[in-house]
Design an enzyme around this catalytic site. Sequence first.
Site, PDB file in Angstrom:
ATOM      1  N   SER A  11      36.358  51.275  36.922  1.00 19.92           N
ATOM      2  CA  SER A  11      37.231  51.355  38.097  1.00 19.92           C
ATOM      3  C   SER A  11      38.668  50.954  37.791  1.00 19.92           C
ATOM      4  CB  SER A  11      36.677  50.480  39.224  1.00 19.92           C
ATOM      5  OG  SER A  11      36.524  49.135  38.796  1.00 19.92           O
ATOM      6  N   HIS A  52      41.026  44.195  40.457  1.00 20.94           N
ATOM      7  CA  HIS A  52      41.785  45.440  40.513  1.00 20.94           C
ATOM      8  C   HIS A  52      43.245  45.148  40.848  1.00 20.94           C
ATOM      9  CE1 HIS A  52      37.505  46.439  41.252  1.00 20.94           C
ATOM     10  NE2 HIS A  52      37.792  47.450  40.432  1.00 20.94           N
ATOM     11  N   ASP A  91      39.700  40.213  46.026  1.00 20.53           N
ATOM     12  CA  ASP A  91      39.561  41.029  44.816  1.00 20.53           C
ATOM     13  C   ASP A  91      40.691  40.650  43.861  1.00 20.53           C
ATOM     14  OD1 ASP A  91      39.525  42.931  42.830  1.00 20.53           O
ATOM     15  OD2 ASP A  91      39.507  44.669  44.174  1.00 20.53           O
TER      16      ASP A  91
END
Length: 405
Positions: free
Chosen positions: A133, A384, A381
């Site tokens: 990702s 990312h 998060d």
Amino acid sequence: MAKIDQVVVWIWGIRNTFQSLVAILTTLLVVTAIYLTQDAGQACEQRPIASDLTSKCDLFSGKWVFDNESYPLYKEQECTYMSDQLACEKFGRKDLNYQNWRWKPHQCDLPRFNATALLERLRNKRLVFVGDSLNRGQWVSMICLVESAVPPSLKSMHTTANGSLNIFKAKEYNATIEFYWAPLLVESNSDNPVSHRVPERTVRVKAIEKHARYWTDADILVFNSYLWWKRPMMNVLWGSFGNPDGVYKGVEMVRVYEMGLRTWSDWVEFHVNSNKTQLFFVSMSPIHESAEEWGGAEGENCYKETEQIVKQEYWGNGSIPEMMHVVEKVLDDLRTRGINVQMLNITQLAEYRKEGHPSIYRKQWEPLTEEQISNPSSYADCIHWCLPGVPDVWNELLYAYISHQ
């Protein structure tokens, strides 16, 4: 006799005058050469010659410079294909300074990203990102960087290979910019692009063709694989999934990572035409899940962070040097076999950017619990990256290599 002496003196004077003129001219030539050399050197520092940029300047050693005039390179809301997992402004983030940082190598300047120039380079070609990702985030960044140069009627996006392969096409250029989901590069039980969260990760470290057949004819390949290997032990399967005769064995982290990368490197050696295809491997992307590492409060993470880490050469515990060395060793071995894979060493420059993650400002995969809502840092998060942001710089680095080779 006196006349002869006068003649001798006269000749000697001429000789001395001539020698003096020669000395003066020589000095002038030396001074001019030094001046021109210094001037040329300064010019190189200010405007690197294209062919020398990537070979004579360490693009990965530098500093972040705040630049709210030329950055961001695009607007989040204007990117047609922006991902909700990376759209931090859309999901409520107010401090937007993370969008305004430019990476400045110490010995040169990165070339300004030119979408049209890149698309011309990609005419009739495939640029394929392969990995997890984080690599998908870099792919989204690249789409956002180039798509404004393509009229709406001349661009498209579609998905194939059971959702694993996403293809952006610039029709006028017959160029594609693609992402293929293969978080471990080799075959694993996490290969489904949507349902890949499994309690026990298993890899077939000798099997890669299931994925690789989708990349074989690409003109530019950008790989990454790190975070999904980051666990003390991993199950290795010799055999096929679903085959009762398969043999399973637990292998420790660094060793199993090397096994997987060796399979990948063998595939690269025997299936990639190095005269046609440019190869890149993106180094590990750092995480910022423990604020104590940079002097923050115990138990905190990247949530509410708005400033960078200023300590030079800061290196967090989430980045494992031993795994970085494995990549370097595998790439070095490939070079001895005549295959050049350029590492995009984004680790150190991204280590400073603790404020660049989505934190809570993203679309969550699952509904939040009441406990999470009451404590936002619990679901932040810190892996990312917001877009526009840090991955745009990764693509500027990639652009420097693509455009100068």
